[in-house]
Design a protein around this motif. Structure first.
Motif: not given
Length: 862
Positions: A183-185, A190-193, A201-205, A301-303
């Motif tokens: 997440y820090a990386r 998850p809201y970068s463009l 964050p909020g991805g498949l991982r 929703k994932v987070t």
């Protein structure tokens, strides 16, 4: 280990056959998927196809029966995305001899020859377990190990030993830490463009991690099994299946579109992906914006469920670390340092608790968050925040209390946004959640940008951050009711995307909020004014000539009083820093600071000349010269050739620097060039002193452009005795430039070129547009108008940034005999908004102005 000899012809035939089958099989899978998009078609289908290919080549290489070939990682799970790597483990009962090593090398080469991206390791069970004990990534990959072919007994023995050595508690903690680091990386959002649909964050991982922990702890192998154990609800299990499918579809489409293992949702791909996925544009949004907003809501929703499920995992895995609940009030209790509802119907029966819970978290520092059941209940009850709830005076008072607390403001507003509470309490907020900003200036969605601005204002108040911007800290701590700045931050961009001027629309939302929440007329006026003018100070500082007393006076008239000035300065500083890591620099900070102090002096009764501090500036410059050991009067020869405009445009320190360099060579025959590293080492300041010559500004921009520097600021001055005294602020496009290394280069090479005025002008290399600009083009705009005094003309231009742009502008102006007096170069991400003060060139004639504007537009169009 004895094995038959490898048949070279047989292996060659197997490679050719396998390669052909993989190509045709891959095409068939893609066709089947595009006809009927089902994730299993690709993920399971490609895994089965690769299984067959690998086993065929294993056999063709004559690997011994004592060895086992094992699929690990995602491939072990039986899922492969179109361009994913294939992770293999060759398990051996004993270290490989020379013959086996040769066969394994042949196998790996064959796998690459058929077009598979292979990651492999060759180990004994002991070596595997040792590696797993040292590396959580190895331990995770082995968790889903699957036998492909070979020694089943060896594999079973290894699997049993692996399960015995697996420390579930240590594994859980390691995966949590790994997620925090990941997440820090990705900046914890998850809201970068341009998010990474796998790793952000909020991805498949995140979903894979939940699966790994559940498998390691024996809690379940799929979402349905977790629901049966009541770790999640049936609705949450359905949500997880839905968001997982969406993210899988997105990644599959991305791999097919790019033909490589690409997981970043770059601007280059967003519009194409939307079209491929059947997403259409609306009246207000491009198709890509619709797609990305859906992605952000999915990631959100994932987070949310990730947080809930990790807490429930922790309760199961650490079932001995619980303690008795500590009652806080009739609605809440503390359980294991987490806020917990005292019963499941708290929010249903007492809706005001939907805000009260955030206030308690702020007031009780021992609480680290909320329990899973509290978060779930909060999410399910958020729709109880309706018009009646918002009109309740008690709830309004609670919201203001949250805004006014001494700690936890940013944390709790982010949590309120994450769980939909903020969007229901402020209906206007709901419209900006996940909304993209395609101005190539902001790096975040609108709601996340506002959270960044809120964070920045908040940090000004905190002692541990006072070293970052000490002036900001001093100002805000002396600012009565500084929580009003938090309110202004919440509303400053809340009307983005509605069409029209978002500042004007946002001030109406801010006024309604302030009046409904009982703020005084004075406080309401301040918040509304800040929202209306949140762009004004940055515009004046970066685009207007703040050495002009009239400019400062007009700005002071807008501000009106010192309290508003301080508030606007703090908000502007926080706003610029909250747009993108690339936008803020020390030079912009200095522009704002100079405007702040000049306006402050004017508001305190100084004359315009005193406000600009001309007399103080000259006195300070003289004192600096004395400090450097120069006798009184050495500055007179140079200063007699300079007018008041020069002294107003430069700081005392810059005047002293120029004077130390030039006092003994005011009639120099050769060019004098001096350079130095700017404060905070984020640029280079360059001073040029030479007999005025034709096309000088063009030559300078060409030279700097050829070296790869951007000009942030240019002050062009002609002395009374015909010398050019120009100063520039430069910045490199490269992030790792060592400015100290280029100082001598600039001084030597530039002086040599200026001493040859007849030499051809150097043209910087034409640079390519960035990919962001290609997909979100900026229409160039050019305007030339007379200033209020009628002595000069102001050129304003907006265009997509690219190398050589300023040189092209300078070339057009020089061709028409137009002199540049000052240049303010504002680079906002991929967009430039430049302002030039011009003289000469027949600009008093309207036809000439039109000609110059047309030529500049032609030059700026790409």
């Amino acid at each position: 280990m004895n094995a038959p000899a490898i048949s070279i012809d047989g292996l060659r035939d197997a490679i050719a056959t396998t390669r052909e089958q993989l190509v045709h099989g891959g095409e068939a899978l893609r066709a089947a998927y595009e006809a009927h998009p089902r994730t299993a078609t690709v993920l399971k289908g490609r895994a089965r196809m690769v299984d067959e290919a690998i086993v065929r080549l294993w056999q063709s290489c004559g690997l011994p029966a004592q060895a086992a070939l094992v699929a690990v990682g995602g491939y072990g799970r039986g899922e492969l995305f179109p361009c994913s790597d294939v992770d293999l483990l060759v398990l051996l009962p004993a270290p490989a001899g020379a013959d086996l090593q040769a066969r394994l090398s042949t196998l790996v080469g064959a796998l690459w020859d058929v077009g598979l991206e292979i990651g492999h390791s060759v180990r004994t069970p002991d070596e595997c377990l040792d590696a797993a004990a040292q590396d959580i990534t190895v331990q995770t990959n082995l968790l889903e190990a699957r036998l492909l072919t070979g020694n089943a007994d060896l594999f079973d023995e290894f699997s049993a030993r692996y399960r015995e050595m697996l420390d579930v508690r240590a594994f859980f903690k390691a995966k949590q830490l790994e997620q925090e680091q990941r997440y820090a990386r990705y900046n914890d959002t998850p809201y970068s463009l341009e998010p990474n649909c796998k790793e952000s964050p909020g991805g498949l991982r995140d979903l894979q991690m939940l699966g790994w922990i559940a498998r390691a702890a024996g809690l379940g192998r799929n979402w349905r099994e977790l629901a049966r154990r009541r770790l999640i609800t049936g609705e949450e299990a359905a949500d997880l299946r839905s968001v997982e499918r969406f993210l899988q579809h997105l990644r599959i489409r991305l791999h097919y579109l790019t033909r490589r293992s690409e997981d970043r949702l770059l601007f280059d791909h967003q519009e194409k992906l939307a079209r491929i996925m059947g997403i259409e544009a609306t009246a207000a949004k491009r198709a890509s914006e619709v797609l990305m907003q859906r992605y952000y809501l999915t990631a959100k929703k994932v987070t949310q469920i990730n947080t809930i499920l990790l807490q429930n995992y922790g309760t199961e895995i650490f079932d001995d670390r619980g303690g008795p609940a500590i009652v806080i009030n009739p609605h809440f209790q503390a359980v294991r340092e987490l806020l917990d509802v005292r019963h499941e119907q708290v929010f249903e029966q007492h809706p005001s608790a939907l805000l009260e819970c955030f206030l308690i978290l702020q007031q009780r520092s021992e609480l680290k968050g909320m329990t899973a059941r509290t978060l779930r209940a909060l999410w399910l009850a958020r729709k109880r925040i309706n018009a009646a709830f918002r009109a309740d005076p008690a709830n309004r008072a609670l919201f203001l209390q949250i805004l006014q607390q001494k700690r936890g403001i940013v944390h709790e507003f982010r949590r309120m946004n994450q769980y939909g509470v903020l969007g229901h309490y402020l209906p206007a907020w709901r419209r900006i959640v996940g909304q993209m900003q395609h101005d190539l200036f902001h790096a975040y969605t609108v709601d996340q940008h506002i959270m960044m601005v809120l964070r920045n204002v908040r940090r000004f108040t905190m002692g541990e951050h006072a070293h970052e911007y000490p002036l900001m800290t001093r100002l805000i701590l002396a600012f009565e009711r500084h929580w009003l700045l938090y309110a202004a931050a919440l509303f400053h961009d809340i009307a983005k995307g509605r069409g029209g001027d978002h500042s004007r629309l946002g001030m109406e939302d801010a006024r309604e909020f302030c009046e409904q929440h009982g703020l005084s007329a004075e406080d309401t006026g301040l918040v509304v004014w800040l929202v209306e003018h949140h762009l004004t100070m940055s515009h004046v500082a970066q685009k207007e000539d703040t050495s002009d007393p009239d400019v400062v006076r007009r700005f002071a008239d807008i501000v009106g009083d010192e309290r508003r000035l301080t508030a606007l300065y703090l908000l502007t500083h926080a706003d610029i820093r909250g747009t993108s890591p690339k936008v803020w620099n020390g030079w912009k900070g200095k522009l704002l600071e100079d405007l702040f102090f000049a306006t402050q002096r004017l508001l305190r009764g100084a004359t315009p000349q005193q406000a600009l501090g001309l007399d103080d500036r000259l006195e300070d410059a003289r004192n600096m010269l004395r400090f450097y050991g120069l006798r009184p009067g050495v500055e007179d020869a140079l200063w007699e050739q300079l007018d008041a405009v020069y002294f107003m445009r430069h700081s005392a320190e810059e005047i002293a620097w120029h004077t130390r360099v030039l006092y003994y060579r005011t009639e120099a025959d050769e060019a004098v060039v001096k350079a130095r590293v700017a404060e905070e080492e984020d640029g280079v300041q360059v001073m040029v002193f030479t007999r005025d010559q034709a096309d000088l500004f063009v030559r300078l921009t060409g030279f700097f452009g050829r070296l790869g520097f951007s000009i942030l600021d240019a002050k062009v001055h002609t002395t009374r005795h015909g010398y050019a005294l120009d100063s520039f602020m430069l910045q490199s496009a490269g992030p790792d430039t060592n400015y100290r290394d280029v100082v001598t280069l600039i001084e030597h090479e530039l002086a040599q070129r200026l001493n040859r005025p007849d030499a051809p002008i150097e043209r910087p290399a034409d640079g390519r547009l960035s990919r962001q600009v290609k997909h979100f083009p900026i229409t160039p705009q050019v305007s030339i108008r007379a200033d209020e005094a009628g002595r000069h003309h102001i050129l304003s231009l907006t265009a997509a940034d690219r190398p050589g742009l300023l040189f092209g502008v300078a070339e057009v102006l020089a061709r028409h005999g137009i002199n540049v007096q000052t240049a303010k170069i504002a680079t906002l991400g991929e967009r430039v908004e430049d302002t030039f003060l011009l003289s000469g060139g027949g600009l008093s004639q309207e036809a000439q102005v039109v000609r110059v504007e047309r030529e500049l537009l032609d030059r700026l169009h790409v």
